[in-house]
Motif scaffolding. Structure first.
Motif, PDB file in Angstrom:
ATOM      1  N   LEU A  78      42.465  84.667 -42.048  1.00 49.43           N
ATOM      2  CA  LEU A  78      43.908  84.782 -41.817  1.00 49.43           C
ATOM      3  C   LEU A  78      44.194  84.391 -40.376  1.00 49.43           C
ATOM      4  O   LEU A  78      43.494  84.814 -39.452  1.00 49.43           O
ATOM      5  N   LEU A  79      45.249  83.588 -40.190  1.00 47.70           N
ATOM      6  CA  LEU A  79      45.649  83.123 -38.871  1.00 47.70           C
ATOM      7  C   LEU A  79      46.972  83.759 -38.463  1.00 47.70           C
ATOM      8  O   LEU A  79      47.942  83.737 -39.223  1.00 47.70           O
ATOM      9  N   TYR A  80      47.004  84.324 -37.244  1.00 45.66           N
ATOM     10  CA  TYR A  80      48.235  84.882 -36.679  1.00 45.66           C
ATOM     11  C   TYR A  80      48.813  83.952 -35.624  1.00 45.66           C
ATOM     12  O   TYR A  80      48.098  83.152 -35.002  1.00 45.66           O
ATOM     13  N   GLY A  81      50.120  84.088 -35.393  1.00 42.36           N
ATOM     14  CA  GLY A  81      50.812  83.399 -34.313  1.00 42.36           C
ATOM     15  C   GLY A  81      51.852  84.321 -33.715  1.00 42.36           C
ATOM     16  O   GLY A  81      52.103  85.423 -34.231  1.00 42.36           O
ATOM     17  N   PRO A  82      52.500  83.908 -32.632  1.00 42.51           N
ATOM     18  CA  PRO A  82      53.555  84.733 -32.028  1.00 42.51           C
ATOM     19  C   PRO A  82      54.690  84.975 -33.019  1.00 42.51           C
ATOM     20  O   PRO A  82      55.027  84.104 -33.827  1.00 42.51           O
ATOM     21  N   ASN A 129      46.733  92.438 -26.276  1.00 44.23           N
ATOM     22  CA  ASN A 129      47.916  93.275 -26.016  1.00 44.23           C
ATOM     23  C   ASN A 129      48.634  93.696 -27.289  1.00 44.23           C
ATOM     24  O   ASN A 129      49.693  94.316 -27.220  1.00 44.23           O
ATOM     25  N   ALA A 130      48.068  93.349 -28.461  1.00 41.82           N
ATOM     26  CA  ALA A 130      48.700  93.727 -29.730  1.00 41.82           C
ATOM     27  C   ALA A 130      47.649  93.731 -30.830  1.00 41.82           C
ATOM     28  O   ALA A 130      46.910  92.759 -30.989  1.00 41.82           O
ATOM     29  N   THR A 131      47.600  94.805 -31.577  1.00 41.98           N
ATOM     30  CA  THR A 131      46.582  94.950 -32.609  1.00 41.98           C
ATOM     31  C   THR A 131      47.058  94.378 -33.947  1.00 41.98           C
ATOM     32  O   THR A 131      48.255  94.268 -34.214  1.00 41.98           O
ATOM     33  N   ASN A 153      43.608  86.314 -34.165  1.00 39.18           N
ATOM     34  CA  ASN A 153      44.815  86.683 -33.434  1.00 39.18           C
ATOM     35  C   ASN A 153      44.832  86.024 -32.060  1.00 39.18           C
ATOM     36  O   ASN A 153      45.397  86.563 -31.100  1.00 39.18           O
ATOM     37  N   GLY A 154      44.174  84.869 -31.968  1.00 42.65           N
ATOM     38  CA  GLY A 154      44.214  84.100 -30.731  1.00 42.65           C
ATOM     39  C   GLY A 154      43.617  84.796 -29.535  1.00 42.65           C
ATOM     40  O   GLY A 154      43.942  84.464 -28.389  1.00 42.65           O
ATOM     41  N   LEU A 201      36.433  91.225 -38.991  1.00 34.62           N
ATOM     42  CA  LEU A 201      36.126  90.478 -37.771  1.00 34.62           C
ATOM     43  C   LEU A 201      37.438  90.003 -37.167  1.00 34.62           C
ATOM     44  O   LEU A 201      38.238  89.365 -37.855  1.00 34.62           O
ATOM     45  N   ILE A 202      37.673  90.310 -35.876  1.00 35.44           N
ATOM     46  CA  ILE A 202      38.957  90.016 -35.246  1.00 35.44           C
ATOM     47  C   ILE A 202      38.755  89.299 -33.921  1.00 35.44           C
ATOM     48  O   ILE A 202      38.025  89.785 -33.050  1.00 35.44           O
ATOM     49  N   ASP A 203      39.426  88.152 -33.751  1.00 33.53           N
ATOM     50  CA  ASP A 203      39.537  87.552 -32.427  1.00 33.53           C
ATOM     51  C   ASP A 203      40.774  88.164 -31.790  1.00 33.53           C
ATOM     52  O   ASP A 203      41.872  87.601 -31.818  1.00 33.53           O
ATOM     53  N   GLY A 204      40.567  89.348 -31.255  1.00 34.31           N
ATOM     54  CA  GLY A 204      41.644  90.174 -30.735  1.00 34.31           C
ATOM     55  C   GLY A 204      41.188  91.618 -30.733  1.00 34.31           C
ATOM     56  O   GLY A 204      39.988  91.899 -30.634  1.00 34.31           O
TER      57      GLY A 204
END
Length: 223
Positions: A54-58, A88-90, A83-84, A109-112
């Motif tokens: 899953l990809l997150y963005g602003p 500063n945000a979970t 999460n890039g 697994l989280i990049d964040g």
């Protein structure tokens, strides 16, 4: 077999190998699969499975959702959230941990960052991330896409790739190279065990390393 156990032969093979050995195999084959600065929230966490990405963005305006995807993740998978690298945000907390654990998902697994780490430790549910912090990602980030290649700690993770994590960190084995990586890692493990046994039997370490070609184990192969 429980839902959280490996679902295919190569996942089972990867689960028997530690990340240090697999990392050496990746290096030998010239594959950048180590996820830089990603660590387990508990050193006892171990996870192995295929990536569900899953990809997150602003967040936009109006804000999109952080995601209600968890019921669509197959048991035995690793939830991989890009999460890039945001710290500063979970994008993961206790509700997701509880549901994932109950459904037999193999880990996250989280990049964040994540939050509510006490529960994952209590349940023994593996989470690997850059760090943990309490502030929500709601209204700060939103889901951009699922089932796409993502970046975790400078390593590319595609859907279906094998993800392996332990006390030393986490890495990804690209699906198109997994047989070669696993074959190489298993050969490295056999050679290192032979070195240990030779030293236990009285051989000098330098002699054992020379006999079993230790210094060639991680050397990148040409071609």
């Amino acid at each position: 077999m429980t839902m959280s156990e490996p679902l295919d032969p190569n996942v089972a093979r990867a689960a028997k190998l530690d990340t240090a050995t697999l990392s050496d195999a990746l290096d030998k084959l010239g594959i950048a699969g180590q996820c830089y600065r990603i660590k387990p929230r508990d050193v006892n966490f171990r996870m192995t499975g295929r990536a569900w990405t899953l990809l997150y963005g602003p967040a936009g305006k109006p804000c999109g959702t952080v995601g209600d995807y968890i019921d669509d993740v197959p048991p035995g998978s690793i939830v991989v959230l890009d999460n890039g690298g945001r710290d500063n945000a979970t994008v993961w907390g206790d509700i997701l941990t509880e549901i994932a654990h109950r459904r037999g998902i193999a880990g996250t697994l989280i990049d964040g960052v994540c939050r509510d780490t006490a529960l994952c430790r209590q349940l023994g549910y593996p989470i690997f991330s850059k760090d943990h912090w309490m502030r929500t990602g709601k209204d700060r980030v939103q889901v951009e896409a699922t089932g796409v290649p993502v970046n975790i700690g400078d390593a590319r993770v595609a859907p279906g790739d094998i993800v392996r994590g332990d006390a030393d960190g986490v890495l990804v084995i690209p699906k198109e190279h997994e047989s070669a990586v696993l074959d190489t890692a298993e050969a490295i493990e056999v050679a290192e065990e032979a070195i240990r046994n030779a030293v236990r039997g009285g051989m000098r370490l330098d002699e054992a390393r020379k006999q079993f070609k230790y210094h060639q184990l991680q050397t990148r192969q040409e071609g």
